[in-house]
Design a protein around this motif. Sequence first.
Motif, PDB file in Angstrom:
ATOM      1  N   GLY A   6       0.812  -1.194  -0.116  1.00  0.00           N
ATOM      2  CA  GLY A   6      -0.014  -0.013   0.096  1.00  0.00           C
ATOM      3  C   GLY A   6       0.892   1.200   0.019  1.00  0.00           C
ATOM      4  O   GLY A   6       0.662   2.116   0.750  1.00  0.00           O
ATOM      5  N   SER A   7       1.843   1.321  -0.813  1.00  0.00           N
ATOM      6  CA  SER A   7       3.049   2.341  -0.625  1.00  0.00           C
ATOM      7  C   SER A   7       3.170   2.671  -2.129  1.00  0.00           C
ATOM      8  O   SER A   7       3.284   1.679  -2.985  1.00  0.00           O
ATOM      9  CB  SER A   7       3.982   2.071  -0.210  1.00  0.00           C
ATOM     10  OG  SER A   7       4.983   2.983  -0.318  1.00  0.00           O
ATOM     11  N   GLN A  25       1.206  -3.772  -6.000  1.00  0.00           N
ATOM     12  CA  GLN A  25       1.250  -2.432  -5.792  1.00  0.00           C
ATOM     13  C   GLN A  25       0.089  -1.403  -5.836  1.00  0.00           C
ATOM     14  O   GLN A  25      -0.377  -1.148  -6.743  1.00  0.00           O
ATOM     15  CB  GLN A  25       2.544  -1.632  -6.087  1.00  0.00           C
ATOM     16  CG  GLN A  25       2.977  -0.311  -5.371  1.00  0.00           C
ATOM     17  CD  GLN A  25       4.242   0.059  -5.950  1.00  0.00           C
ATOM     18  OE1 GLN A  25       4.913  -0.190  -7.157  1.00  0.00           O
ATOM     19  NE2 GLN A  25       4.880   0.924  -5.275  1.00  0.00           N
ATOM     20  N   ILE A  26      -0.656  -1.264  -4.794  1.00  0.00           N
ATOM     21  CA  ILE A  26      -1.874  -0.458  -4.699  1.00  0.00           C
ATOM     22  C   ILE A  26      -2.008   0.681  -3.722  1.00  0.00           C
ATOM     23  O   ILE A  26      -1.888   0.459  -2.687  1.00  0.00           O
ATOM     24  CB  ILE A  26      -3.180  -1.320  -4.563  1.00  0.00           C
ATOM     25  CG1 ILE A  26      -3.195  -2.261  -5.524  1.00  0.00           C
ATOM     26  CG2 ILE A  26      -4.500  -0.522  -4.691  1.00  0.00           C
ATOM     27  CD1 ILE A  26      -4.248  -3.277  -5.187  1.00  0.00           C
ATOM     28  N   PRO A  27      -1.321   1.877  -4.410  1.00  0.00           N
ATOM     29  CA  PRO A  27      -0.998   3.206  -3.412  1.00  0.00           C
ATOM     30  C   PRO A  27      -2.511   3.501  -2.332  1.00  0.00           C
ATOM     31  O   PRO A  27      -3.589   3.136  -3.014  1.00  0.00           O
ATOM     32  CB  PRO A  27      -0.938   4.161  -4.315  1.00  0.00           C
ATOM     33  CG  PRO A  27      -0.547   3.575  -5.703  1.00  0.00           C
ATOM     34  CD  PRO A  27      -1.296   2.212  -5.688  1.00  0.00           C
ATOM     35  N   LYS A  52      -2.538   4.046   6.255  1.00  0.00           N
ATOM     36  CA  LYS A  52      -2.877   3.576   4.939  1.00  0.00           C
ATOM     37  C   LYS A  52      -3.236   1.923   4.881  1.00  0.00           C
ATOM     38  O   LYS A  52      -4.077   1.921   4.075  1.00  0.00           O
ATOM     39  CB  LYS A  52      -1.409   3.654   4.477  1.00  0.00           C
ATOM     40  CG  LYS A  52      -0.810   4.836   3.975  1.00  0.00           C
ATOM     41  CD  LYS A  52       0.696   4.831   3.684  1.00  0.00           C
ATOM     42  CE  LYS A  52       1.189   6.023   3.006  1.00  0.00           C
ATOM     43  NZ  LYS A  52       2.587   5.906   2.420  1.00  0.00           N
ATOM     44  N   ALA A  53      -2.916   1.292   5.658  1.00  0.00           N
ATOM     45  CA  ALA A  53      -3.624   0.031   5.746  1.00  0.00           C
ATOM     46  C   ALA A  53      -5.152   0.039   6.225  1.00  0.00           C
ATOM     47  O   ALA A  53      -5.980  -0.657   5.414  1.00  0.00           O
ATOM     48  CB  ALA A  53      -2.934  -0.783   6.826  1.00  0.00           C
ATOM     49  N   GLN A  54      -5.629   0.789   7.152  1.00  0.00           N
ATOM     50  CA  GLN A  54      -6.972   0.788   7.527  1.00  0.00           C
ATOM     51  C   GLN A  54      -7.648   1.572   6.406  1.00  0.00           C
ATOM     52  O   GLN A  54      -8.852   0.908   5.933  1.00  0.00           O
ATOM     53  CB  GLN A  54      -7.060   1.652   8.521  1.00  0.00           C
ATOM     54  CG  GLN A  54      -6.490   1.170   9.975  1.00  0.00           C
ATOM     55  CD  GLN A  54      -6.568   2.398  10.949  1.00  0.00           C
ATOM     56  OE1 GLN A  54      -6.549   3.432  10.973  1.00  0.00           O
ATOM     57  NE2 GLN A  54      -6.422   1.560  12.374  1.00  0.00           N
ATOM     58  N   GLU A  55      -7.199   2.264   5.273  1.00  0.00           N
ATOM     59  CA  GLU A  55      -7.741   2.808   3.917  1.00  0.00           C
ATOM     60  C   GLU A  55      -7.894   1.644   3.143  1.00  0.00           C
ATOM     61  O   GLU A  55      -8.983   1.488   2.413  1.00  0.00           O
ATOM     62  CB  GLU A  55      -7.134   3.890   3.657  1.00  0.00           C
ATOM     63  CG  GLU A  55      -7.847   4.776   2.701  1.00  0.00           C
ATOM     64  CD  GLU A  55      -7.720   4.031   1.151  1.00  0.00           C
ATOM     65  OE1 GLU A  55      -8.714   3.970   0.458  1.00  0.00           O
ATOM     66  OE2 GLU A  55      -6.518   3.677   0.739  1.00  0.00           O
ATOM     67  N   LEU A  56      -6.895   0.713   3.030  1.00  0.00           N
ATOM     68  CA  LEU A  56      -7.103  -0.282   1.784  1.00  0.00           C
ATOM     69  C   LEU A  56      -7.826  -1.409   2.384  1.00  0.00           C
ATOM     70  O   LEU A  56      -8.509  -2.057   1.571  1.00  0.00           O
ATOM     71  CB  LEU A  56      -5.730  -0.500   1.539  1.00  0.00           C
ATOM     72  CG  LEU A  56      -4.806   0.556   0.894  1.00  0.00           C
ATOM     73  CD1 LEU A  56      -3.298   0.102   0.787  1.00  0.00           C
ATOM     74  CD2 LEU A  56      -5.423   0.580  -0.537  1.00  0.00           C
ATOM     75  N   ALA A  57      -7.855  -1.789   3.763  1.00  0.00           N
ATOM     76  CA  ALA A  57      -8.450  -3.207   4.135  1.00  0.00           C
ATOM     77  C   ALA A  57      -9.793  -3.199   3.768  1.00  0.00           C
ATOM     78  O   ALA A  57      -9.995  -4.253   3.315  1.00  0.00           O
ATOM     79  CB  ALA A  57      -8.250  -3.015   5.665  1.00  0.00           C
TER      80      ALA A  57
END
Length: 65
Positions: A6-7, A25-27, A52-57
């Motif tokens: 996530g970066s 890779q998914i920003p 960032k992880a909380q936004e992607l999860a």
Amino acid sequence: MRLILGSQSPRRKEILNFFTIPFVQIPSTFDEETVKFKGNPSHYATELSIKKAQELAPRFPNDII
């Protein structure tokens, strides 16, 4: 199940590629400017990573962020 980086960091991508770990890779769209630096670089980096992880999860519930 996929591993998601996530970066947008070229260095983090390079590290995962070096170890031949398959990943996508998914920003994250999390706005890093909303987190204020309080003097501790380690805590700051950890907080950004968590946000960032909380936004992607929720978007990728079956994957590893």
